[in-house]
Design an enzyme around this catalytic site. Structure first.
Site, PDB file in Angstrom:
ATOM      1  N   LYS A 269       0.396  12.084   4.704  1.00 50.03           N
ATOM      2  CA  LYS A 269       0.684  11.079   5.732  1.00 50.03           C
ATOM      3  C   LYS A 269       1.350   9.851   5.120  1.00 50.03           C
ATOM      4  CE  LYS A 269      -2.241   8.111   6.492  1.00 50.03           C
ATOM      5  NZ  LYS A 269      -3.066   6.933   6.701  1.00 50.03           N
TER       6      LYS A 269
ATOM      7  N   LYS B  88       0.825  -1.211   0.000  1.00 45.09           N
ATOM      8  CA  LYS B  88       0.000   0.000   0.000  1.00 45.09           C
ATOM      9  C   LYS B  88       0.861   1.264   0.000  1.00 45.09           C
ATOM     10  CE  LYS B  88      -3.347   2.893   0.205  1.00 45.09           C
ATOM     11  NZ  LYS B  88      -4.470   2.927   1.143  1.00 45.09           N
TER      12      LYS B  88
END
Length: 280
Positions: A237, A169
């Site tokens: 992030k 991811k």
């Protein structure tokens, strides 16, 4: 159809449509969200739990879709205080690999199972059930979850042991961050040279460099309006997590600086492609 009862913790922009798809597929669902107002849409179609402990007690398989390391750690610390033996936990959050591995150890120490299963795709694929599930964990646990993954996504990739789903991811979001910066730069460069934005975007999307990412952001760029399908702050992030995990390539720092600059200019809650506003 499995007789297992499903729990879902985290009903944000991604969690809500994913939970809805499990309900539509006929799975009995209990839901919990720290901000209870986000659970009200489920009052006529699922059991709304008043606490994490309540949800755990009535669930066999529990999904979590939370914002960051701190949120995931807080929730799983509370989960670990419950009787969870034999239960399966599936975390779809995008967090650091180190945090995910700590959670896996915590859950396994309580004789329960854990999969890291972050997803590729934003709110539209979450709604359509066409996400890509990137999974780390034991093969038998992946098989146990396969019926649920089939509802949530169009592809499930079991990539190996715990932590490997998170690794994939962070990698795909690193690539996406580069695509979005390149798309924004190209559009601005073309405009500087007198080419209208809609014409340049049509050329991009019909050419070899066009892809799903460029096409889904085209309407936002043409309207010059950026409601969040995937918020810029979430991408920031993720690229910072990638940097911490070792992404130190020639383009890394320039790209990270762009997203940080956009955040500092107040664009964090807008869609990720709003970086174009910071780059003008």
């Amino acid at each position: 159809m499995s007789n297992e009862k499903i729990g879902w913790i985290g009903l944000g922009n991604m969690g809500k449509p994913m939970a809805n798809n499990l309900i539509k597929a006929g799975f009995p669902l209990s839901v919990y969200n720290r901000s209870s107002d986000k659970a009200t849409d489920f009052k006529d179609k699922a059991t709304i739990s008043t606490s994490i402990a309540d949800l755990i007690a009535q669930s066999d398989v529990i999904f979590t879709m939370l914002t960051n390391d701190d949120a995931v750690t807080e929730v799983y610390n509370e989960i670990s205080e419950q009787d969870i033996e034999g239960k399966l936990f599936i975390d779809c959050s995008t967090i650091s690999q180190s945090c995910s591995l700590k959670i896996a150890e915590l859950i396994k120490a309580k004789n329960a199972a854990f999969l890291d299963a972050p997803v590729a795709g934003s709110t539209a694929p979450a709604t359509d059930g066409t996400l890509i599930m990137m999974v780390g964990g034991e093969e038998n646990d992946v098989k146990r979850a396969s019926a649920y993954f089939d509802v949530l996504g169009k592809l499930t990739k079991h990539l190996g042991k715990n932590g490997s789903g998170i690794a994939a991811k962070l990698s795909i979001n690193y690539f996406l961050s580069l695509i979005y910066q390149g798309l924004a730069e190209t559009v601005l460069f073309a405009e500087k040279m007198g080419i209208e934005r809609k014409d340049m975007l049509e050329i991009i999307n019909e050419s070899a460099c066009g892809n799903g990412a460029t096409k889904i952001k085209t309407p936002l760029l043409i309207k010059d309006e950026y409601p969040a399908a995937f918020a810029l702050d979430l991408m920031l992030k993720d690229v910072l997590l990638a940097q911490k995990a070792g992404a130190g390539f020639p383009l890394s720092q320039a790209m990270i600086s762009t997203y940080q600059d956009a955040h500092e200019k107040g664009l964090g809650k807008k869609d990720v492609i709003a970086i174009i506003e910071a780059m003008k």
